[in-house]
Design an enzyme around this catalytic site. Sequence first.
Site, PDB file in Angstrom:
ATOM      1  N   HIS A 206       0.630  -1.419   0.347  1.00 17.61           N
ATOM      2  CA  HIS A 206       0.167   0.628   0.278  1.00 17.61           C
ATOM      3  C   HIS A 206       0.790   1.667  -0.081  1.00 17.61           C
ATOM      4  O   HIS A 206       1.958   1.054   0.184  1.00 17.61           O
ATOM      5  CB  HIS A 206      -0.729   0.651   1.256  1.00 17.61           C
ATOM      6  CG  HIS A 206      -1.767  -0.607   1.052  1.00 17.61           C
ATOM      7  ND1 HIS A 206      -3.480  -0.627  -0.071  1.00 17.61           N
ATOM      8  CD2 HIS A 206      -3.145  -2.351   1.778  1.00 17.61           C
ATOM      9  CE1 HIS A 206      -4.226  -1.883   0.568  1.00 17.61           C
ATOM     10  NE2 HIS A 206      -3.561  -2.621   1.401  1.00 17.61           N
TER      11      HIS A 206
ATOM     12  N   ASP B 224       0.044   6.558  -3.465  1.00 18.18           N
ATOM     13  CA  ASP B 224      -0.913   6.472  -4.674  1.00 18.18           C
ATOM     14  C   ASP B 224      -1.479   7.354  -5.850  1.00 18.18           C
ATOM     15  O   ASP B 224      -1.635   6.786  -6.596  1.00 18.18           O
ATOM     16  CB  ASP B 224      -2.296   5.709  -3.709  1.00 18.18           C
ATOM     17  CG  ASP B 224      -2.177   4.672  -3.421  1.00 18.18           C
ATOM     18  OD1 ASP B 224      -1.219   3.989  -3.092  1.00 18.18           O
ATOM     19  OD2 ASP B 224      -2.960   4.069  -1.967  1.00 18.18           O
TER      20      ASP B 224
END
Length: 374
Positions: free
Chosen positions: A114, A144
Amino acid sequence: SGVRVLELAGLAPAPLCGMILADFGARVVRVDNPSRSPPAPDRGEGAPSQSRAPQPGLWTSRRISETRGHPWFCGVMEKLGLGPEVLLQENPSLIYARLTGFGQTGKYAKTAGHDINYLALSGVLSKLGRKDENPYAPINLLADFAGGGVMCALGIVIALYERATSGRGQIIDASMVEGVAYLSSFLWKSQNIGIWTGPRGENLLDGGAPFYEIYRTSDGKFMAVGAIEPQFYKQLIKGLGLDSNELPVQMSVSDWPEMKKKFASIFAQKTQAEWCSIFDGTDACVTPVLSLNDVASDQHNKQRNSFIKNDQGEISPRPAPLLSRTPAVPSCERDPFIGEHTEEILLENGFTKQEIAKLHSDKIIGFRKPKANL
């Protein structure tokens, strides 16, 4: 306009990439998996949602049925016979973008991760955080969305521009680790100019300087201070009601901790609105820290129409940057439900209602409602 995009729905970074392309005119069709709804920032414009709907000449019913339950990890598309080499052989002008955390090769290529993991591997995380504290990962915007979704969209636009000359497509390997590392190029190129000589949290731009900091006001809100240049710092000192002749010089690093305490005590004596009335119209580089509930009503943002509202009353940022001749035209309709446009898109692509009904009965495609009006 005129560009067609097929987005295989993933988690947030990929939908942001699709949203950018759609906002600026591309026809984006997102292939969703009905069994899991990704936290997608997509708008509804130009991006109808279909559930595993095949495209003629690109996807077959058999291949679509094989994708059920698969996350789009490295190598999965090849296993399905939908890898870039296969599709580029069929359509040499195809631009095939792959957005992953670690990229298509390397030790971690097939490993889950992540934003915080990509930040860590890029080196950027080591620079984020307060003095004497662990490195601090902000909300998942850097790796991200900035290093992932935005960089991938940039890669697609670059490839589209190149294709206009060569007529050929290519493969884009967008790694969030490399994307956020590239985004941080300033950190690398400023190592020898004195900005990062101290430990984390004790430097000019990481919370060490009293004139580049966030301060709490008497009403529990905050003001952001970025008075780096001497002429701006002079106006900051004036607005705080201080006499520069009675203070240490601005760049006396050893005095920064005490100066931060002094500034904090002064900011705590007035409300955010009072500080805005003092600093508005100056070049002290002092601005209010606005909440998401406040940004749309801010005078500057209202004057620029920086935030838009859809037909459900939901507020979101207007697409950026603003182009003078061909600006983005975002939809004000709600985001589509997963599977809402499956039938519509398949009909557009030459499928008959009988074929669609068969695909649905075989659970290869899905609709918004249990039964479609065929």
